[in-house]
Enzyme design. Structure first.
Site, PDB file in Angstrom:
ATOM      1  N   ASP A   1       0.767  -1.235  -0.026  1.00  0.00           N
ATOM      2  CA  ASP A   1      -0.110  -0.157   0.089  1.00  0.00           C
ATOM      3  C   ASP A   1       0.747   1.276   0.105  1.00  0.00           C
ATOM      4  OD1 ASP A   1      -2.264  -1.872   0.475  1.00  0.00           O
ATOM      5  OD2 ASP A   1      -1.900  -1.725   2.623  1.00  0.00           O
TER       6      ASP A   1
ATOM      7  N   LYS B   1       2.000   2.308  -4.916  1.00  0.00           N
ATOM      8  CA  LYS B   1       2.714   1.796  -6.120  1.00  0.00           C
ATOM      9  C   LYS B   1       1.862   2.027  -7.251  1.00  0.00           C
ATOM     10  CE  LYS B   1       3.153  -2.337  -4.534  1.00  0.00           C
ATOM     11  NZ  LYS B   1       3.083  -2.286  -3.171  1.00  0.00           N
TER      12      LYS B   1
ATOM     13  N   GLY C   1      -4.054  -4.408  -4.239  1.00  0.00           N
ATOM     14  CA  GLY C   1      -5.325  -3.323  -4.353  1.00  0.00           C
ATOM     15  C   GLY C   1      -4.568  -2.140  -4.818  1.00  0.00           C
ATOM     16  N   HIS C   2      -4.746  -1.462  -6.242  1.00  0.00           N
ATOM     17  CA  HIS C   2      -4.040  -0.509  -6.634  1.00  0.00           C
ATOM     18  C   HIS C   2      -5.330   0.594  -6.733  1.00  0.00           C
ATOM     19  CE1 HIS C   2      -0.396  -2.335  -7.300  1.00  0.00           C
ATOM     20  NE2 HIS C   2      -0.691  -2.899  -8.078  1.00  0.00           N
TER      21      HIS C   2
ATOM     22  N   GLN D   1       2.288  -6.063  -3.057  1.00  0.00           N
ATOM     23  CA  GLN D   1       2.397  -5.952  -1.739  1.00  0.00           C
ATOM     24  C   GLN D   1       3.720  -5.161  -1.286  1.00  0.00           C
ATOM     25  OE1 GLN D   1       1.538  -9.442  -3.120  1.00  0.00           O
ATOM     26  NE2 GLN D   1      -0.395  -8.560  -2.735  1.00  0.00           N
TER      27      GLN D   1
HETATM   28  P1  IMP Z   1      -2.492 -12.715   2.235  1.00  0.00           P
HETATM   29  O1  IMP Z   1      -1.639 -12.228   0.860  1.00  0.00           O
HETATM   30  O2  IMP Z   1      -4.215 -12.443   1.763  1.00  0.00           O
HETATM   31  O3  IMP Z   1      -2.196 -14.101   2.208  1.00  0.00           O
HETATM   32  O4  IMP Z   1      -2.263 -11.917   3.209  1.00  0.00           O
HETATM   33  C1  IMP Z   1      -1.119 -12.056   4.201  1.00  0.00           C
HETATM   34  C2  IMP Z   1      -0.665 -10.746   4.734  1.00  0.00           C
HETATM   35  O5  IMP Z   1      -0.305  -9.937   3.687  1.00  0.00           O
HETATM   36  C3  IMP Z   1      -1.726  -9.943   5.384  1.00  0.00           C
HETATM   37  O6  IMP Z   1      -1.429  -9.315   6.426  1.00  0.00           O
HETATM   38  C4  IMP Z   1      -2.436  -8.932   4.549  1.00  0.00           C
HETATM   39  O7  IMP Z   1      -2.929  -7.734   5.059  1.00  0.00           O
HETATM   40  C5  IMP Z   1      -1.214  -8.663   3.768  1.00  0.00           C
HETATM   41  N1  IMP Z   1      -1.472  -8.226   2.506  1.00  0.00           N
HETATM   42  C6  IMP Z   1      -1.501  -9.136   1.382  1.00  0.00           C
HETATM   43  N2  IMP Z   1      -1.828  -8.189   0.239  1.00  0.00           N
HETATM   44  C7  IMP Z   1      -1.407  -7.004   0.481  1.00  0.00           C
HETATM   45  C8  IMP Z   1      -1.375  -5.665  -0.082  1.00  0.00           C
HETATM   46  O8  IMP Z   1      -1.458  -5.512  -1.315  1.00  0.00           O
HETATM   47  N3  IMP Z   1      -1.298  -4.520   0.708  1.00  0.00           N
HETATM   48  C9  IMP Z   1      -1.043  -4.564   1.964  1.00  0.00           C
HETATM   49  N4  IMP Z   1      -0.907  -5.679   2.736  1.00  0.00           N
HETATM   50  C10 IMP Z   1      -1.218  -6.922   1.955  1.00  0.00           C
END
Ligand code: IMP
Length: 419
Positions: free
Chosen positions: A13, A16, A40-41, A221
């Site tokens: 977040d 990007k 999520g962009h 991420q």
């Molecule tokens: P997962 O990727 O859904 O398995 O989540 C694993 C961890 O990564 C959790 O803490 C999510 O909140 C975090 N996470 C996954 N994708 C994002 C992103 O795009 N932005 C911020 N945090 C993320």
């Protein structure tokens, strides 16, 4: 420049989307190399908001070819919906977004399992998009890949194998999976709709490289959510760092010329896990409110805190960053004092490097900077920033050890200072 990799330097977040959108203005090919619809962009174009989860942000430039590389995990229903919305807005996405035939597919059981685990004690706060279970099936060698959608028999065999492996576990937790026939029929239909968009992505990227095209690999991420280098086990299940671009796009390390890291002017995190500079107070609340810090994918309030220079320096190193882009400097306007965490203290000892574990026991050592009150939204030159804002950015750059080449002063594409 032939290949540039853009990565998140923090916990995701970092903004990007906006930076990639800017850096892909002159790109020919934009590739996502890891993760899935957990990303999520939020992009603001001409005042309108566009939220993308799977399609690379570079899609907003109509001349780019966009690729979801072999390292990504695709939820076909989410992808098709994003393509539909983008097509409707006039972006012709269906004619220039391609999916690697080697990319794994998020299946219904992945989302069910992710949800069930999150409902239990010890949950890590995932996005519940089925990402972790999908990568588990990939490494467990029972995954379904996008290329399998071309052949019903292959698709059915793979779906059945995964189903047989997981149905007893799901049943033991009191849930049921949809019948195999139904899943196969749905995924076959997805395959028909994607059709010629499923390609050999590495070959497509390799050909573009030979033709001297400009390629941007867009990370998802952030560094501290990387499976190997993040704050394990509170991480995502893929390689988010720049090195992941090689495996996840199908390019060699010698092809990469530039690595740009994106960082906010402060820090945020969603989900569980350690966050030493977190502000569980009014200041943190103000950053969340002013910065609009709510997850683009899940809508969850993001945890907010001061900039952590141990984490940023670590990110510069593990990604081999050549420059940084800083976003959201404008959010810090109005704070009388702004802190930079320059070290940790643990058990009476000072730590200058990010430790491998037990970050929860670390207390930040802060360096305090005077704030500014001027609105930054219309500033377009570094020299025109208030003196205290300049000092803050300059000190951050000094501690990070790489140039800060861009500074964001608002959500719109044009609200960027290029240095
Ligand atoms: P997962 O990727 O859904 O398995 O989540 C694993 C961890 O990564 C959790 O803490 C999510 O909140 C975090 N996470 C996954 N994708 C994002 C992103 O795009 N932005 C911020 N945090 C993320």
């Amino acid at each position: 420049m032939s290949v540039m990799v853009v990565v998140g330097a923090q916990w995701g977040d970092e903004g990007k989307g906006k930076v990639v959108d800017l850096l892909t203005e002159n790109a020919d090919v934009v590739v996502r190399y890891g993760g899935g619809a957990n990303a999520g962009h939020t992009l603001v174009v001409g005042g309108a908001k566009v939220v993308l989860h799977l399609v690379p942000s570079g899609v907003l430039h109509k001349h780019t070819t966009c690729v979801l590389g072999p390292g990504t995990v695709i939820d076909p229903a989410v992808l098709l919906e994003e393509l539909r919305v983008l097509d409707e807005k006039g972006f012709n996405a269906s004619s220039r977004v391609f999916v690697s035939d080697r990319a794994h597919l998020v299946m219904p059981h992945h989302k069910v399992i992710d949800g069930l685990r999150e409902a239990r004690a010890g949950a890590i706060g995932t996005t519940k998009r089925g990402i972790g279970p999908c990568y588990e099936d990939k490494t467990g060698r029972r995954g379904v890949r996008a290329g399998d959608l071309r052949d019903r028999r292959k698709l059915e065999a793979r779906v059945r194998a995964a189903h047989e492996a997981w149905a007893p576990f799901v049943a033991s937790l009191g849930e049921k999976l949809p019948p195999v026939d139904e899943i196969v029929a749905n995924y076959e239909a997805f395959g028909k709709r994607l059709g010629a968009q499923i390609v050999d992505a590495s070959a497509l990227i390799g050909a573009a490289e030979r033709e001297g095209k400009r390629i941007v690999c867009e990370g998802a991420q952030g560094t501290l959510l990387d499976l190997d280098h993040g704050t394990y086990p509170f991480v995502t299940s893929s390689t988010t760092i720049s090195g992941g671009a090689c495996a996840g796009a199908g390019i060699g390390p010698t092809s990469i010329d530039e690595v740009v890291g994106i960082t906010k002017a402060y820090a945020t995190r969603v989900g569980g896990g350690p966050f030493p500079t977190e502000l569980d107070d009014e200041t943190g609340e103000s950053i969340r409110r002013i910065g609009g810090e709510f997850g683009a994918t899940t809508g969850r309030p993001r945890r907010c805190g001061w900039m952590d220079m141990l984490a940023l320096r670590y990110a510069v190193r593990v990604n081999g960053m050549t420059s940084l882009a800083m976003t959201k400097l404008d959010v810090l306007t109005g704070f009388a004092k702004i802190a930079l965490c320059v070290a940790y203290e643990r058990d009476g000892k000072r730590l200058d490097e990010l430790p491998y574990d037990d970050l929860d026991d670390c207390t930040p050592v802060y360096e305090w900077h005077d704030g500014w009150t001027e609105d930054l939204g219309a500033v377009r030159a570094f020299a025109a920033l208030p003196e205290n804002a300049k000092r803050y950015v300059a000190r951050l750059q000094e501690l990070a050890g790489v140039p800060i080449a861009w500074v964001g002063v608002g959500p719109d594409r044009v609200q960027t200072i290029t240095r």
